[in-house]
Write an enzyme that holds these catalytic residues in place. Structure first.
Site, PDB file in Angstrom:
ATOM      1  N   ASP A  26      12.837   8.862   5.089  1.00  0.00           N
ATOM      2  CA  ASP A  26      12.909  10.165   5.729  1.00  0.00           C
ATOM      3  C   ASP A  26      14.383  10.452   6.013  1.00  0.00           C
ATOM      4  O   ASP A  26      15.217   9.535   6.024  1.00  0.00           O
ATOM      5  CB  ASP A  26      12.094  10.144   7.017  1.00  0.00           C
ATOM      6  N   ASP A  28      15.868  13.437   8.485  1.00  0.00           N
ATOM      7  CA  ASP A  28      16.128  13.798   9.880  1.00  0.00           C
ATOM      8  C   ASP A  28      15.634  12.695  10.805  1.00  0.00           C
ATOM      9  O   ASP A  28      14.455  12.345  10.802  1.00  0.00           O
ATOM     10  CB  ASP A  28      15.433  15.112  10.244  1.00  0.00           C
TER      11      ASP A  28
END
Length: 342
Positions: A26, A28
């Protein structure tokens, strides 16, 4: 999710970067926050790559194109190609293309990343509910997306046009704190219309399918900061996961995690890819990891020992998850977690 309910984090004698061929990262809250690299991320990823691990970046943010994301990562010191980036825009575009004829018009509520992904699938982005769209595609449009876009979506959905959402993350991390995500905007349209969209992004299967198709990963490790997207998505896909505590998930939330939200491994940050993971073992009526021992005491958790705080957290997870089984965690973890300073 996996049939076996996880009751403790796993250990690994080998560094995770050696035990898995591909990290599905991922962005963020894992690699960067507010556009700036998170501490230890750049050097950790460089070391993992040098050791032979393939790095792929999997994001529910549908606003930016893979080219833009790759350029951003490269500027931060994490060299990346557009083909290394998989977005929920790509996943939702594939989902729509499987349900409407090629060349169909799609009302876009979002940013350029969603438009590019739709064109890649032979679909035609339009801006108005009056353009006779065959579908509505809603993704994160950035902080300046006008309210009128949500009105256009509501008009089309209320008229019966099939509605698709890139993801339903209610919040996103930013450099100034936690901000509303695409899921918050989806809720606006849902409340206005009473409809429910088909969702492509994590933790839904279309995102996992898109990721595997584009990376060819054989032994993937999902790396994320969110229990309800990254970790649940890994469990839905039947693959292992590493939760890092650099984003939205707190130690207390991890200890209280429901079965579908329990990760395989836990680390403070991306340095967790570079080291073995300690084993959590049964110890009397509790669980020991490193110098810490955790157990259920009355209606709360008890923790004693010293050493690495992450080891204490792993032991607490084992005690709480075992007590909860396949249900909700009903024991109070606040005092025990506070002892770790996490």
């Amino acid at each position: 999710m996996n049939q076996t309910v996880r009751t403790r984090p796993d250990g690994s004698e080998r560094p995770l970067g050696e035990a898995y061929d591909t990290a599905l990262l991922d962005l963020d809250g894992v690699v960067y926050a507010g556009g700036e690299a998170i501490a230890h991320a750049v050097e950790s990823l460089e070391t993992a790559r040098a050791g032979g691990m393939h790095l792929a970046y999997v994001t529910n943010n549908a606003a930016r194109t893979p080219e833009t994301v790759a350029a951003h990562l490269t500027r931060l010191g994490v060299p990346a190609e557009p083909s290394d980036v998989i977005t929920s825009a790509q996943a939702v575009a594939r989902l729509i293309s499987e349900q409407v004829p090629a060349g169909s018009r799609v009302l876009v509520i979002g940013a350029e990343g969603l438009r590019v992904a739709l064109r890649e699938r032979g679909l035609v982005p339009v801006d108005s509910a009056d353009d006779d769209p065959a579908a509505v595609a809603q993704g994160y449009g950035g902080p300046d997306m006008p309210w009128s876009r949500l009105m256009e979506a509501s008009y089309a959905v209320a008229a019966g046009v099939p509605w698709f959402a890139s993801n339903t993350d209610l919040t996103i991390p930013s450099g100034r704190g936690i901000a509303p995500g695409n899921g918050s905007a989806v809720e606006v349209v849902r409340i206005a219309t009473g409809a429910t969209p088909q969702v492509a992004g994590k933790p839904q299967p279309p995102m996992h399918r898109e990721t595997v198709l584009r990376t060819g990963a054989e032994r993937p490790l999902v790396v994320g900061d969110r229990l309800d997207t990254d970790i649940e998505g890994a469990n839905v896909g039947g693959v292992d996961s590493l939760l890092v505590l650099t984003g939205v998930t707190t130690a207390a939330q991890l200890v209280a995690a429901r079965p579908e939200h329990r990760p395989t491994y836990v680390a403070a940050d991306l340095r967790g890819l570079l080291v073995p993971q300690p084993e959590v073992v049964s110890a009397g009526g509790g669980f020991r990891c490193g110098g810490w021992t955790a157990s259920v005491s009355g209606d709360g958790l008890a923790l004693e020992g010293e050493g690495d705080s992450l080891d204490g957290l792993r032991a607490l997870c084992a005690a709480a998850w075992t007590a909860a089984g396949d249900g909700e965690c009903g024991v109070d973890s606040a005092k025990a977690v506070a002892l770790l300073g996490l």
